[in-house]
Enzyme design. Sequence first.
Site, short mmCIF file in Angstrom:
data_model
loop_
_atom_site.label_atom_id
_atom_site.label_comp_id
_atom_site.label_asym_id
_atom_site.label_seq_id
_atom_site.Cartn_x
_atom_site.Cartn_y
_atom_site.Cartn_z
N ASP A 2 -27.60 7.92 -15.14
CA ASP A 2 -27.79 9.36 -14.87
C ASP A 2 -26.54 10.15 -15.26
OD1 ASP A 2 -30.33 8.92 -13.65
OD2 ASP A 2 -29.38 8.47 -11.74
N ASP A 59 -23.19 3.66 -17.01
CA ASP A 59 -23.96 4.33 -15.98
C ASP A 59 -25.15 5.00 -16.69
OD1 ASP A 59 -24.58 5.70 -13.51
OD2 ASP A 59 -23.70 7.48 -14.41
N ASP A 73 -19.91 9.11 -15.53
CA ASP A 73 -19.71 10.55 -15.36
C ASP A 73 -19.29 10.87 -13.91
OD1 ASP A 73 -22.26 9.95 -14.23
OD2 ASP A 73 -22.74 12.09 -14.27
N ARG A 102 -29.13 7.28 -2.65
CA ARG A 102 -30.01 8.35 -2.15
C ARG A 102 -29.72 8.70 -0.69
NH1 ARG A 102 -36.04 6.68 -2.83
NH2 ARG A 102 -35.20 6.18 -4.89
N SER A 160 -29.34 3.96 -9.16
CA SER A 160 -30.68 4.52 -8.95
C SER A 160 -31.77 3.47 -8.94
CB SER A 160 -30.98 5.54 -10.05
OG SER A 160 -32.33 5.95 -9.95
N GLY A 205 -23.33 9.29 -8.56
CA GLY A 205 -23.10 7.85 -8.39
C GLY A 205 -23.37 7.32 -6.99
N ILE A 206 -23.69 8.21 -6.06
CA ILE A 206 -23.86 7.85 -4.64
C ILE A 206 -25.34 7.59 -4.36
CG2 ILE A 206 -23.44 8.69 -2.28
CD1 ILE A 206 -20.86 8.40 -3.94
N ASN A 224 -34.68 4.34 -9.50
CA ASN A 224 -35.59 4.81 -10.55
C ASN A 224 -35.12 4.42 -11.95
OD1 ASN A 224 -37.65 6.53 -9.08
ND2 ASN A 224 -35.77 7.48 -8.33
C1 BG6 Z 1 -27.21 7.73 -9.24
C2 BG6 Z 1 -27.05 9.22 -9.20
O1 BG6 Z 1 -27.31 7.32 -10.56
O2 BG6 Z 1 -28.38 7.32 -8.53
C3 BG6 Z 1 -27.07 9.71 -7.74
O3 BG6 Z 1 -25.82 9.59 -9.80
C4 BG6 Z 1 -28.34 9.21 -7.05
O4 BG6 Z 1 -27.00 11.12 -7.75
C5 BG6 Z 1 -28.40 7.70 -7.15
O5 BG6 Z 1 -28.34 9.62 -5.69
C6 BG6 Z 1 -29.65 7.11 -6.49
O6 BG6 Z 1 -30.78 7.48 -7.23
P1 BG6 Z 1 -32.28 7.25 -6.77
O7 BG6 Z 1 -33.09 7.55 -8.02
O8 BG6 Z 1 -32.43 5.83 -6.33
O9 BG6 Z 1 -32.56 8.20 -5.66
MG MG Z 2 -23.97 9.16 -13.34
#
Ligand code: BG6
Ligand code: MG
Length: 220
Positions: free
Chosen positions: A11, A9, A170, A49, A116, A46-47, A118
């Site tokens: 983040d 993972d 995590d 957006r 994510s 892990g959830i 991002n």
């Molecule tokens: C996960 C995070 O890696 O990415 C979550 O643990 C987050 O908290 C999810 O909501 C989505 O991320 P993003 O950057 O696409 O908003």
């Molecule tokens: Mg994480």
Amino acid sequence: MNRRAVIFDLDGVLVSTDEFHYRAWKQMASEENIPFSRSVNEKLRGISRMESLEIILKNSSKKYSPSQKADLAERKNCYYKKLLEGLSPESVLPGVLDLLDGLKQQRFQIAVGSSSKNAPYILQKTGLDRFFDAAVDGSEIRKSKPDPEVFLLAAKKLGVPPGSCVVVEDAPAGILAAKAGGMAAVGIGSASSCALADWTAKSLQEAKASDFIGIFQSLR
Ligand code: BG6
Ligand code: MG
């Protein structure tokens, strides 16, 4: 080709961008007068957006339309991206580079499996992108953790069967996702007390490539 892989993972495992997610949600929630605490934030690990937003909005007295929800999520993402601009190779968490080097020396395949959208930007800003054999981000999946889709796609990209993959997470939702995909799971940080994990550590500073060899041996 090596038939063993470790899927990380991003983040909160490789970079402490989990804290940036918290700060960005906190700013949006404060502006909207929505109560938002660290304990609510733990549920967002892990959830995706939009699913995260729905969890936060459970504490709101105001009802938001779908387009207002999209605006809230976009606003949070703008705050988050502003924080990401400050990332550099120094932002990589302690122990990560040594562990990745060790795993490569032991001829493990390594991948990133992140919910994510991002993730590509974070991997590029931190220079982590050059280490990995494959990466899957939130734009490539339809179902977020605890669904195993992200990790199964990472395993597929690597060409390694799920039963020969260890996931490092995590998030309790990420540990569940690994298990649902038939993979072993290492819980660190917030998932370090997760009973479903096959191995746990407070951070990757405590993890060595030899620990992963041990995990694979115990699975046989
Ligand atoms: C996960 C995070 O890696 O990415 C979550 O643990 C987050 O908290 C999810 O909501 C989505 O991320 P993003 O950057 O696409 O908003
Ligand atoms: Mg994480």
